[in-house]
Design a protein around this motif. Sequence first.
Motif, mmCIF file in Angstrom:
data_model
loop_
_atom_site.group_PDB
_atom_site.id
_atom_site.type_symbol
_atom_site.label_atom_id
_atom_site.label_comp_id
_atom_site.label_asym_id
_atom_site.label_seq_id
_atom_site.Cartn_x
_atom_site.Cartn_y
_atom_site.Cartn_z
ATOM 1 N N GLY A 28 13.285 15.391 10.877
ATOM 2 C CA GLY A 28 11.863 15.642 11.017
ATOM 3 C C GLY A 28 11.329 16.775 10.176
ATOM 4 O O GLY A 28 10.252 17.309 10.453
ATOM 5 N N ASP A 29 12.054 17.153 9.130
ATOM 6 C CA ASP A 29 11.544 18.187 8.217
ATOM 7 C C ASP A 29 12.071 17.937 6.811
ATOM 8 O O ASP A 29 12.910 17.061 6.598
ATOM 9 N N ASP A 30 11.568 18.727 5.849
ATOM 10 C CA ASP A 30 11.888 18.463 4.445
ATOM 11 C C ASP A 30 13.119 19.189 3.935
ATOM 12 O O ASP A 30 13.424 19.131 2.747
ATOM 13 N N GLY A 31 13.870 19.860 4.813
ATOM 14 C CA GLY A 31 15.023 20.632 4.372
ATOM 15 C C GLY A 31 16.008 19.835 3.535
ATOM 16 O O GLY A 31 16.404 20.283 2.445
ATOM 17 N N PRO A 32 16.442 18.649 3.982
ATOM 18 C CA PRO A 32 17.379 17.870 3.174
ATOM 19 C C PRO A 32 16.809 17.467 1.816
ATOM 20 O O PRO A 32 17.551 17.388 0.827
ATOM 21 N N ARG A 55 13.741 16.787 -17.750
ATOM 22 C CA ARG A 55 14.275 17.356 -16.497
ATOM 23 C C ARG A 55 13.166 17.464 -15.458
ATOM 24 O O ARG A 55 13.345 17.096 -14.293
ATOM 25 N N ASP A 56 12.020 17.985 -15.863
ATOM 26 C CA ASP A 56 10.886 18.095 -14.946
ATOM 27 C C ASP A 56 10.446 16.714 -14.451
ATOM 28 O O ASP A 56 10.034 16.556 -13.303
ATOM 29 N N GLN A 57 10.546 15.723 -15.338
ATOM 30 C CA GLN A 57 10.124 14.371 -14.970
ATOM 31 C C GLN A 57 11.047 13.768 -13.912
ATOM 32 O O GLN A 57 10.585 13.084 -12.996
ATOM 33 N N VAL A 58 12.345 14.025 -14.040
ATOM 34 C CA VAL A 58 13.270 13.577 -12.997
ATOM 35 C C VAL A 58 12.922 14.243 -11.675
ATOM 36 O O VAL A 58 12.827 13.588 -10.625
ATOM 37 N N LEU A 59 12.710 15.542 -11.710
ATOM 38 C CA LEU A 59 12.415 16.272 -10.476
ATOM 39 C C LEU A 59 11.050 15.910 -9.905
ATOM 40 O O LEU A 59 10.805 16.086 -8.708
ATOM 41 N N ALA A 60 10.167 15.371 -10.743
ATOM 42 C CA ALA A 60 8.868 14.897 -10.247
ATOM 43 C C ALA A 60 9.053 13.769 -9.238
ATOM 44 O O ALA A 60 8.261 13.619 -8.304
ATOM 45 N N VAL A 61 10.090 12.959 -9.425
ATOM 46 C CA VAL A 61 10.387 11.894 -8.457
ATOM 47 C C VAL A 61 10.751 12.514 -7.112
ATOM 48 O O VAL A 61 10.267 12.081 -6.060
ATOM 49 N N PHE A 62 11.594 13.532 -7.134
ATOM 50 C CA PHE A 62 11.967 14.224 -5.899
ATOM 51 C C PHE A 62 10.744 14.900 -5.278
ATOM 52 O O PHE A 62 10.559 14.877 -4.054
ATOM 53 N N ASP A 63 9.904 15.496 -6.116
ATOM 54 C CA ASP A 63 8.715 16.173 -5.597
ATOM 55 C C ASP A 63 7.741 15.196 -4.952
ATOM 56 O O ASP A 63 7.072 15.532 -3.965
ATOM 57 N N ALA A 64 7.667 13.975 -5.475
ATOM 58 C CA ALA A 64 6.789 12.973 -4.870
ATOM 59 C C ALA A 64 7.280 12.619 -3.471
ATOM 60 O O ALA A 64 6.474 12.400 -2.552
ATOM 61 N N TYR A 65 8.588 12.559 -3.283
ATOM 62 C CA TYR A 65 9.137 12.313 -1.944
ATOM 63 C C TYR A 65 8.847 13.501 -1.030
ATOM 64 O O TYR A 65 8.564 13.324 0.166
ATOM 65 N N ALA A 118 0.829 -1.204 0.000
ATOM 66 C CA ALA A 118 0.000 0.000 0.000
ATOM 67 C C ALA A 118 0.864 1.254 0.000
ATOM 68 O O ALA A 118 0.545 2.243 -0.680
ATOM 69 N N ARG A 119 1.969 1.236 0.748
ATOM 70 C CA ARG A 119 2.853 2.403 0.764
ATOM 71 C C ARG A 119 3.495 2.613 -0.603
ATOM 72 O O ARG A 119 3.673 3.748 -1.054
ATOM 73 N N HIS A 120 3.854 1.529 -1.267
ATOM 74 C CA HIS A 120 4.411 1.626 -2.615
ATOM 75 C C HIS A 120 3.387 2.244 -3.562
ATOM 76 O O HIS A 120 3.696 3.162 -4.332
ATOM 77 N N GLY A 121 2.146 1.770 -3.497
ATOM 78 C CA GLY A 121 1.085 2.326 -4.334
ATOM 79 C C GLY A 121 0.817 3.778 -4.023
ATOM 80 O O GLY A 121 0.545 4.581 -4.932
ATOM 81 N N GLU A 122 0.903 4.127 -2.757
ATOM 82 C CA GLU A 122 0.698 5.522 -2.334
ATOM 83 C C GLU A 122 1.748 6.426 -2.968
ATOM 84 O O GLU A 122 1.426 7.497 -3.504
ATOM 85 N N TRP A 123 3.013 5.981 -2.930
ATOM 86 C CA TRP A 123 4.072 6.799 -3.525
ATOM 87 C C TRP A 123 3.885 6.912 -5.036
ATOM 88 O O TRP A 123 4.063 7.989 -5.612
ATOM 89 N N LEU A 124 3.535 5.811 -5.688
ATOM 90 C CA LEU A 124 3.313 5.854 -7.135
ATOM 91 C C LEU A 124 2.216 6.845 -7.490
ATOM 92 O O LEU A 124 2.302 7.542 -8.502
ATOM 93 N N ASP A 171 6.232 15.430 -1.280
ATOM 94 C CA ASP A 171 4.809 15.309 -0.955
ATOM 95 C C ASP A 171 4.605 14.303 0.174
ATOM 96 O O ASP A 171 3.786 14.511 1.075
ATOM 97 N N HIS A 172 5.351 13.220 0.135
ATOM 98 C CA HIS A 172 5.290 12.205 1.187
ATOM 99 C C HIS A 172 5.668 12.822 2.539
ATOM 100 O O HIS A 172 5.043 12.538 3.568
ATOM 101 N N ALA A 173 6.678 13.680 2.527
ATOM 102 C CA ALA A 173 7.138 14.305 3.773
ATOM 103 C C ALA A 173 6.109 15.264 4.351
ATOM 104 O O ALA A 173 6.136 15.558 5.545
ATOM 105 N N HIS A 174 5.205 15.751 3.510
ATOM 106 C CA HIS A 174 4.244 16.765 3.943
ATOM 107 C C HIS A 174 2.922 16.174 4.417
ATOM 108 O O HIS A 174 2.002 16.923 4.748
ATOM 109 N N PHE A 175 2.811 14.852 4.448
ATOM 110 C CA PHE A 175 1.598 14.246 5.002
ATOM 111 C C PHE A 175 1.447 14.645 6.472
ATOM 112 O O PHE A 175 2.426 14.941 7.156
#
Length: 203
Positions: free
Chosen positions: A184-188, A92-102, A72-78, A104-108
């Motif tokens: 505990g934050d998204d800075g890194p 380039r945007d598509q590569v960064l979309a992977v980073f943006d998905a992570y 379920a967590r894998h599906g959630e990230w996808l 988004d995960h941090a902002h739950f």
Amino acid sequence: MAASGLPTQGRPAPARRPARELLLEAAARLFYANGVAATGIDTITAEAGVAKKSLYNNFSSKADLVAAYLEARHGEWLGLYRRRLETAETPRDQVLAVFDAYLDHAHFAYQHGFRGCGLLNAAAELPAGDPGRDAVRRHKEQVQELLAGHVAGLLPGREELAPATAAHLAFLLEGAMARAGLEGDDGPLQEARSIAGHLLDAL
């Protein structure tokens, strides 16, 4: 009569959500907040508001529930990644979309704060050779494959360089995720995204 003075007869009762869904959601909250080993079956069923029998009607064991949680967590990230990909117009945007998905995960809205990648946290508790660890490895491999596919679009005629670049980006991403979970934050993760952008621009 209801408190509002309106008759309740004939009004449909709210539909009861499936026990499997309630159990998975409860397990996700508790596994992420407290860890897999520290979370017992009784705690999960109490959190879900279902009888223990309901758990064994839906999952053969706790290990089966853990496997469903990881899936379920894998599906959630996808899902997060695909939503980001909808507005990514260039490789380039598509590569960064992977980073943006992570990101988004941090902002739950986590019950006890952000603790990093739920998949890696769970895998760290499982013994070597456990099927759950294999499931997490497959997820991480898929993320790296997605990165490689997008990087290849930035390297026309040099696509053979994409796997090594993708590995570099994947390690950057996972290191940032581990550090973000520790802090505990998204800075890194924000910093990793910026570094990734510079790496891509230098290709």
